[in-house]
Design a protein around this motif. Structure first.
Motif, PDB file in Angstrom:
ATOM      1  N   PHE A   1      48.767  43.202  34.952  1.00  0.00           N
ATOM      2  CA  PHE A   1      49.990  42.446  34.717  1.00  0.00           C
ATOM      3  C   PHE A   1      49.679  40.986  35.000  1.00  0.00           C
ATOM      4  O   PHE A   1      49.124  40.657  36.053  1.00  0.00           O
ATOM      5  CB  PHE A   1      51.108  42.882  35.652  1.00  0.00           C
ATOM      6  N   THR A   2      50.044  40.109  34.085  1.00  0.00           N
ATOM      7  CA  THR A   2      49.892  38.669  34.274  1.00  0.00           C
ATOM      8  C   THR A   2      51.289  38.052  34.281  1.00  0.00           C
ATOM      9  O   THR A   2      52.035  38.184  33.318  1.00  0.00           O
ATOM     10  CB  THR A   2      49.028  38.051  33.160  1.00  0.00           C
TER      11      THR A   2
ATOM     12  N   GLY B   1      41.908  51.812  28.186  1.00  0.00           N
ATOM     13  CA  GLY B   1      42.553  52.379  27.008  1.00  0.00           C
ATOM     14  C   GLY B   1      43.681  53.332  27.290  1.00  0.00           C
ATOM     15  O   GLY B   1      44.765  52.935  27.625  1.00  0.00           O
ATOM     16  N   ASP B   2      43.417  54.631  27.192  1.00  0.00           N
ATOM     17  CA  ASP B   2      44.460  55.636  27.203  1.00  0.00           C
ATOM     18  C   ASP B   2      44.862  56.050  28.617  1.00  0.00           C
ATOM     19  O   ASP B   2      44.159  55.823  29.582  1.00  0.00           O
ATOM     20  CB  ASP B   2      44.002  56.881  26.457  1.00  0.00           C
TER      21      ASP B   2
ATOM     22  N   VAL C   1      47.752  40.940  38.585  1.00  0.00           N
ATOM     23  CA  VAL C   1      47.503  42.080  39.449  1.00  0.00           C
ATOM     24  C   VAL C   1      46.969  43.225  38.599  1.00  0.00           C
ATOM     25  O   VAL C   1      47.424  43.436  37.476  1.00  0.00           O
ATOM     26  CB  VAL C   1      48.778  42.490  40.227  1.00  0.00           C
ATOM     27  N   ILE C   2      45.974  43.916  39.128  1.00  0.00           N
ATOM     28  CA  ILE C   2      45.458  45.126  38.490  1.00  0.00           C
ATOM     29  C   ILE C   2      46.002  46.297  39.303  1.00  0.00           C
ATOM     30  O   ILE C   2      45.834  46.356  40.524  1.00  0.00           O
ATOM     31  CB  ILE C   2      43.923  45.137  38.439  1.00  0.00           C
TER      32      ILE C   2
ATOM     33  N   ARG D   1      52.988  39.745  30.921  1.00  0.00           N
ATOM     34  CA  ARG D   1      51.969  40.202  29.968  1.00  0.00           C
ATOM     35  C   ARG D   1      51.333  41.469  30.534  1.00  0.00           C
ATOM     36  O   ARG D   1      50.934  41.516  31.697  1.00  0.00           O
ATOM     37  CB  ARG D   1      50.903  39.124  29.780  1.00  0.00           C
ATOM     38  N   VAL D   2      51.240  42.492  29.705  1.00  0.00           N
ATOM     39  CA  VAL D   2      50.684  43.780  30.116  1.00  0.00           C
ATOM     40  C   VAL D   2      49.444  44.068  29.286  1.00  0.00           C
ATOM     41  O   VAL D   2      49.499  44.067  28.065  1.00  0.00           O
ATOM     42  CB  VAL D   2      51.711  44.921  29.931  1.00  0.00           C
ATOM     43  N   ASP D   3      48.319  44.315  29.966  1.00  0.00           N
ATOM     44  CA  ASP D   3      47.079  44.719  29.311  1.00  0.00           C
ATOM     45  C   ASP D   3      46.661  46.066  29.890  1.00  0.00           C
ATOM     46  O   ASP D   3      46.554  46.201  31.112  1.00  0.00           O
ATOM     47  CB  ASP D   3      45.970  43.691  29.549  1.00  0.00           C
TER      48      ASP D   3
END
Length: 80
Positions: A8-9, A75-76, A45-46, A69-71
């Motif tokens: 999350f940014t 992947g899954d 934060v990760i 922002r969500v990264d």
């Protein structure tokens, strides 16, 4: 239970908001902070999220709708 790692940014205006707390309170998701860097002008934060797949997906969508922002990492969603 499923697990998902996310980054999350946070923009400046959301750095002091309790977004992660609300994520855990409003959805059946356990949040585990793995790494973070929070400053006056931004933060990231990760997290490792654990819970039912649908709650993780809905929770992540809610976080994004708040302006964060969500990264997704790796992947899954990981079923476990």
């Amino acid at each position: 239970m499923a697990r998902q790692r996310v980054k999350f940014t946070f923009p400046k205006e959301l750095v002091t908001e309790a977004v992660i707390h609300k994520l855990g309170k409003n959805f059946e998701v356990v949040t585990n902070i793995r790494r973070a860097d929070v400053r006056d002008d931004m933060g990231w934060v990760i997290l490792e999220l654990e819970g039912p797949t649908l709650d993780i997906e809905n929770g992540v969508q809610w976080v994004a709708s708040q302006g964060v922002r969500v990264d997704l990492i790796d992947g899954d969603i990981i079923e476990g």
